[in-house]
Each structure stands twice: as C-alpha cells, then as structure tokens.
Design a protein around this motif. Structure first.
Motif, PDB file in Angstrom:
ATOM      1  N   ILE A 164      48.485  55.597  16.187  1.00 59.90           N
ATOM      2  CA  ILE A 164      47.313  55.850  15.327  1.00 59.90           C
ATOM      3  C   ILE A 164      46.930  54.499  14.702  1.00 59.90           C
ATOM      4  O   ILE A 164      47.818  53.729  14.307  1.00 59.90           O
ATOM      5  N   ASP A 165      45.658  54.225  14.638  1.00 61.71           N
ATOM      6  CA  ASP A 165      45.123  52.924  14.177  1.00 61.71           C
ATOM      7  C   ASP A 165      45.319  51.832  15.230  1.00 61.71           C
ATOM      8  O   ASP A 165      45.054  50.654  14.955  1.00 61.71           O
ATOM      9  N   GLY A 166      45.806  52.200  16.392  1.00 64.18           N
ATOM     10  CA  GLY A 166      46.022  51.225  17.460  1.00 64.18           C
ATOM     11  C   GLY A 166      44.733  50.909  18.210  1.00 64.18           C
ATOM     12  O   GLY A 166      43.745  51.637  18.120  1.00 64.18           O
ATOM     13  N   VAL A 167      44.794  49.816  18.965  1.00 62.62           N
ATOM     14  CA  VAL A 167      43.644  49.382  19.766  1.00 62.62           C
ATOM     15  C   VAL A 167      44.108  49.173  21.204  1.00 62.62           C
ATOM     16  O   VAL A 167      45.190  48.632  21.444  1.00 62.62           O
ATOM     17  N   MET A 168      43.290  49.639  22.137  1.00 64.01           N
ATOM     18  CA  MET A 168      43.574  49.407  23.568  1.00 64.01           C
ATOM     19  C   MET A 168      42.352  48.738  24.194  1.00 64.01           C
ATOM     20  O   MET A 168      41.215  49.093  23.889  1.00 64.01           O
ATOM     21  N   ARG A 189      41.932  61.279  14.129  1.00 63.35           N
ATOM     22  CA  ARG A 189      41.347  62.432  14.809  1.00 63.35           C
ATOM     23  C   ARG A 189      40.930  62.229  16.241  1.00 63.35           C
ATOM     24  O   ARG A 189      40.830  63.173  17.011  1.00 63.35           O
ATOM     25  N   ARG A 190      40.600  60.970  16.591  1.00 57.71           N
ATOM     26  CA  ARG A 190      40.041  60.802  17.937  1.00 57.71           C
ATOM     27  C   ARG A 190      40.154  59.372  18.439  1.00 57.71           C
ATOM     28  O   ARG A 190      40.669  58.496  17.747  1.00 57.71           O
ATOM     29  N   PHE A 191      39.644  59.168  19.655  1.00 58.21           N
ATOM     30  CA  PHE A 191      39.591  57.835  20.245  1.00 58.21           C
ATOM     31  C   PHE A 191      38.136  57.371  20.209  1.00 58.21           C
ATOM     32  O   PHE A 191      37.259  58.056  20.737  1.00 58.21           O
ATOM     33  N   GLU A 192      37.892  56.233  19.575  1.00 60.67           N
ATOM     34  CA  GLU A 192      36.534  55.686  19.555  1.00 60.67           C
ATOM     35  C   GLU A 192      36.407  54.627  20.634  1.00 60.67           C
ATOM     36  O   GLU A 192      37.267  53.760  20.756  1.00 60.67           O
ATOM     37  N   GLU A 193      35.332  54.707  21.382  1.00 61.86           N
ATOM     38  CA  GLU A 193      35.149  53.823  22.539  1.00 61.86           C
ATOM     39  C   GLU A 193      34.016  52.848  22.317  1.00 61.86           C
ATOM     40  O   GLU A 193      32.946  53.240  21.864  1.00 61.86           O
ATOM     41  N   LYS A 194      34.265  51.589  22.657  1.00 63.48           N
ATOM     42  CA  LYS A 194      33.169  50.612  22.604  1.00 63.48           C
ATOM     43  C   LYS A 194      33.146  49.898  23.951  1.00 63.48           C
ATOM     44  O   LYS A 194      34.193  49.425  24.420  1.00 63.48           O
TER      45      LYS A 194
END
Ligand code: SAH
Length: 220
Positions: A164-168, A189-194
C-alpha cells in the motif's frame, strides 16, 4: 573519452526531462560500460539500447532514467525488478534504495549480472533465477516494483505484491508497436494508473527456457 561521452549523455538526459538529481547522480556513478558486451563498449554512452546475450537488450539510458525517476524510490525502499538482463537497471537502483531483489529467466544472463554486482561491490542486490510473473512471494510486499520486459496484460501477482502506498513502473502491450509505459500507485482502495507514453521492450515471457541456448549473442 568515455568520461566525456558520459557527461554529454547526462546533459542530454537533463534536456529531455530527467530532473531528479539523485537519478542523474546514480547514472554518473554506475559504469554502463561494465554491463555492455565488449563489441559495443565504445557505444556505452550513446543514448541507445544495446544487445546483450540471449537476444535480449539493455535499455536506452533515457528509458532507464525515465523509469527510475517515475519509480520515486528512496533510501529505505525495498525494490523488486523483473528482468535483470545485464544488471544495469538493478545497479542504478542499488544506489537509490535499501535493497533490490531482481528476477531473470535466463540463467546465463543472471550469472553475468551477478558477477558484475560482485565486481562493483553492489552488496544490496539479491538475485533469483525464475519466472518474474510469479513475483517473489517470500520477500513481498515491495515498496517499489519495476518491470523491464513487457507483459501483454496486467501481471496480477506483481500487483498483489506491491505494498500500500507503493509505486510500480512497467511497460504493457502485446506488440512492440502498441506498448505503453505505466506508473501504478497503490492506495488503500485501488490502483491508480498514469500512462507515460509509448515504449518498445522485449516481451515478458511465461516460465523459464527449457535450456539456455545462448542466443545469437551467446559468446559475449
Ligand atoms: N533491466 C535490464 C533490461 C533487460 S531486457 C537491463 O538493465 O539490462 C528484459 C529482460 O527481461 C530480459 O533479460 C528477459 O530475459 C527478461 N524477462 C522476460 N520475461 C521474464 C520473466 N517472465 N521473468 C523474468 N525475466 C524475464
């Protein structure tokens, strides 16, 4: 000669949007020539991808810098890399985080990369021979995950192993012509995609090879 080319490359990276000083310092500190096959050593600081063994490639310095910057890593982070390849990306990360866990499916490539980590005294890099689609369950969760081969679709188990709070940061897309680079941020709650734009990576392949054939560049 290589030193001059290296500072030229760093300037070029700054001009193309690499602003993170720590990333630029890591690129200065790690000798890319140590990760390049002899035949291509003189081209180590050109801003191009270069072939390594088993038909794989060492990514273009701009892409390494862009992905590292987008990973937003830090000194306390535990990082997973899928696709060790030459070991260059892992070496850059080793300067910027606490520990790097890196997985490769070609044993020959992994052995060469391990030798380089030893020679350069990068003692915070741990390697695993295997299929990166499985991630590294025993070490999960990871604060950061970077994938340097392109899966055709979301590698679910890697998403599960992101803290949680991680970045991939990973490329995705079935064909080279349609791959895009993504930065994924995991919230409660979710995965945010950019989406960070189009890229061209070798495919992320399921399983490990029956036996390593050495590929076209097997003798390097
Ligand atoms: N990070 C590397 C780039 C390597 S190219 C470097 O800095 O040099 C991508 C690598 O991903 C290749 O070595 C390829 O063998 C590896 N790869 C592809 N599918 C994989 C999988 N399922 N598991 C682990 N490694 C994989």
């Amino acid at each position: 000669m290589l030193d001059e080319q290296k500072s030229g490359l760093i300037e070029e990276l700054k001009d193309t949007g690499i602003t993170d000083e720590a990333v630029l310092q890591a690129l200065l500190a790690i000798p890319r020539e140590s990760f390049v096959p002899d035949f291509f050593k003189s081209r180590s600081y050109e801003n191009t991808a270069l072939p390594i063994a088993n038909g794989q490639t060492l990514s273009q310095p701009y892409i390494v810098a862009l992905m590292t910057q987008a990973l937003e890593t830090h000194k306390r982070a535990k990082v997973l890399e899928v696709g060790t390849g030459s070991g260059y990306q892992a070496a850059i990360l080793s300067r910027l985080c606490r520990r790097v866990y890196t997985i490769e499916r070609h044993s020959e490539l992994l052995k060469l990369a391990e030798k380089r980590f030893m020679e350069l005294r990068l003692h915070n890099v741990t390697t695993l021979y295997g299929d990166g689609y499985r991630g590294w369950k025993e070490q999960a969760p990871f604060d950061r995950i970077i994938v340097t081969a392109a899966p055709p679709e979301k590698p679910e188990r890697l998403f599960d192993q992101l803290a949680i709070d991680g970045v991939m940061v990973l490329p995705m897309g079935a064909q080279k012509s349609t791959q895009e680079l993504y930065q994924i941020r995991r919230t409660q709650r979710r995965f945010e995609e950019k989406c960070l734009g189009g890229v061209r990576f070798v495919p992320m392949v399921q399983g490990v090879p029956d036996e390593d054939d050495g590929g076209v560049f097997g003798l390097f």
